[in-house]
Design an enzyme around this catalytic site. Structure first.
Site, short mmCIF file in Angstrom:
data_model
loop_
_atom_site.label_atom_id
_atom_site.label_comp_id
_atom_site.label_asym_id
_atom_site.label_seq_id
_atom_site.Cartn_x
_atom_site.Cartn_y
_atom_site.Cartn_z
N TYR A 88 -14.31 -1.47 -2.08
CA TYR A 88 -13.87 -2.83 -2.39
C TYR A 88 -15.03 -3.68 -2.93
O TYR A 88 -16.04 -3.87 -2.25
CB TYR A 88 -13.23 -3.50 -1.18
CG TYR A 88 -11.90 -2.90 -0.77
CD1 TYR A 88 -11.16 -2.11 -1.66
CD2 TYR A 88 -11.35 -3.11 0.49
CE1 TYR A 88 -9.94 -1.55 -1.30
CE2 TYR A 88 -10.13 -2.56 0.85
CZ TYR A 88 -9.44 -1.77 -0.05
OH TYR A 88 -8.23 -1.22 0.30
N SER A 105 -4.56 7.37 4.43
CA SER A 105 -3.91 6.35 3.62
C SER A 105 -3.30 7.03 2.40
O SER A 105 -3.94 7.91 1.80
CB SER A 105 -4.96 5.31 3.19
OG SER A 105 -4.40 4.40 2.28
N ASN A 106 -2.09 6.63 2.06
CA ASN A 106 -1.37 7.17 0.89
C ASN A 106 -1.12 8.67 1.00
O ASN A 106 -1.07 9.38 -0.01
CB ASN A 106 -2.15 6.85 -0.41
CG ASN A 106 -2.42 5.37 -0.56
OD1 ASN A 106 -1.50 4.56 -0.52
ND2 ASN A 106 -3.67 4.98 -0.73
N TRP A 117 0.25 -1.98 2.85
CA TRP A 117 -0.66 -2.79 2.03
C TRP A 117 0.09 -3.53 0.92
O TRP A 117 1.17 -3.14 0.50
CB TRP A 117 -1.83 -1.98 1.48
CG TRP A 117 -1.66 -0.70 0.70
CD1 TRP A 117 -1.68 0.57 1.21
CD2 TRP A 117 -1.55 -0.56 -0.72
NE1 TRP A 117 -1.58 1.48 0.20
CE2 TRP A 117 -1.50 0.83 -1.01
CE3 TRP A 117 -1.48 -1.44 -1.79
CZ2 TRP A 117 -1.38 1.34 -2.30
CZ3 TRP A 117 -1.37 -0.94 -3.08
CH2 TRP A 117 -1.32 0.43 -3.32
N SER A 118 -0.50 -4.66 0.51
CA SER A 118 0.02 -5.52 -0.56
C SER A 118 1.43 -6.04 -0.30
O SER A 118 2.34 -5.84 -1.10
CB SER A 118 -0.06 -4.81 -1.92
OG SER A 118 -1.40 -4.60 -2.27
#
Ligand SMILES: NC(=O)c1ccc[n+]([C@@H]2O[C@H](COP(=O)([O-])OP(=O)(O)OC[C@H]3O[C@@H](n4cnc5c(N)ncnc54)[C@H](OP(=O)(O)O)[C@@H]3O)[C@@H](O)[C@H]2O)c1
Length: 306
Positions: free
Chosen positions: A52, A148-149, A215-216
């Site tokens: 990030y 994640s994902n 997320w998001s």
């Protein structure tokens, strides 16, 4: 603040967590104000990733935490690794170990509460990941692990090799990114929604007691802008407004409440850097939508029910 189960453990974590993907654009002073506002609301769970702001988000966080006067243990601090921007995914032991050292240095902390593998690496060697996880745990650098994902078979493969119980799968999910539930509603249908995108991930996570972090929650599916007050989403915004009035709250809160209404007890990762939007979003943790309200929002995004 409402709490959700921390996967298969006996711990609980807040239903809303703060993601710091956009913190690189803030000064440490601004970020410190946001951390204090988050902590005051019971949002004491931070999500980061080594990439990030190319590391800058974590540097700003580290400085902001010091400025805030809050202590390391006031937050559950989570980060992710495994993406080497523009080049490759990298779950090699060397990469995971050196990435965690970089994260700890930037965030100015001695350990992470949780570490996630950010996005599936086609070259994932699960034995190598297992060695990295063991070393990180033995050295006291990471307490809990997750992914994640990942889809269910990827989780299952990794779980077969690592000695730690995987706690989390962090995935995109919002009113405008509903693939995980579409594939259940549209089973065996020809509409696009019937396409199996997550391979039954929501069911898998419930069955195996993994915490789903979403997320998001306010971004459109392509992540180009927030759908809140966005003229490209007139029907959705009308419905959000209507329910916000009915529940004496705001649109962010309704978008959060929509995610929290699902029985999987997901944790919503908000990414706002605006203290007002943070407070607005936190109101969502106190709202329980009715079934009809939940489906009305789903339809307002443009779906029909089969
Ligand atoms: N695992 C992964 O692959 C992955 C990928 C992406 C993100 N994440 C995690 O998820 C976290 C959240 O992601 P995100 O930041 O994309 O999520 P988000 O909370 O859906 O989006 C935040 C964006 O929405 C804007 N926004 C919020 N409320 C608004 C409103 N009422 N009006 C206008 N704009 C509004 C924010 O602007 P303001 O700052 O002005 O409020 C900000 O630009 C990240 O920080 C990261 O931790 C994980």
């Amino acid at each position: 603040m409402k709490f959700v189960k921390f996967g298969p453990t006996t711990l609980e974590v807040p239903a809303i967590a703060l993601g710091i993907m956009r913190m690189n654009k803030k000064t440490p002073e601004e970020a410190s104000e946001l951390l204090t506002a988050a902590h005051d609301q019971g949002v004491n769970y931070i999500d980061s990733a080594d990439i990030y702001g190319q590391g800058k988000s974590e540097e700003v966080f580290g400085r902001a935490l010091k400025l805030s006067g809050l202590s390391r243990t006031d937050f559950h601090i989570q980060s992710k690794t495994g993406i080497v921007p523009g080049h490759r995914y990298d779950f090699s032991k060397e990469h995971i170990l050196s990435a965690v050292d970089g994260i700890l240095e930037r965030m100015q902390v001695d350990y992470l509460d949780s570490l996630l593998l950010h996005r599936p690496d086609a070259l994932m060697d699960v034995e190598e990941v297992a060695e990295a996880f063991d070393l990180l745990q033995q050295r006291g650098k990471v307490r809990f692990f997750g992914v994640s994902n990942f889809n269910p078979s990827q989780i299952s493969l990794l779980q077969s090799a690592v000695s730690q119980r995987l706690i989390i799968d962090q995935v995109q999910f919002s009113l405008d990114h509903t693939g995980m539930i579409d594939e259940g509603i549209f089973v065996n249908r020809t509409e696009d929604e019937g396409m199996v995108r997550s391979s039954g991930l929501l069911n898998y996570c419930q069955e195996h007691h993994l915490l789903v972090q979403t997320w998001s929650p306010f971004q459109n599916s392509q992540m180009s802008a927030s759908f809140i007050d966005n003229p490209f989403f007139p029907k959705l915004n009308r419905e959000l407004e209507k329910l916000a009035e009915a529940h004496h709250t705001n649109k962010n809160a309704i978008a959060v409440a929509w995610i929290l209404r699902h029985p999987a007890q997901m944790q919503v990762l908000i990414g706002t850097m605006n203290p007002k939007h943070l407070l607005d979003s936190c109101e969502g943790a106190g709202i329980k939508l009715t079934r009809q309200e939940w489906y009305d929002l789903y339809l307002a995004v443009g779906h029909d029910l089969p």
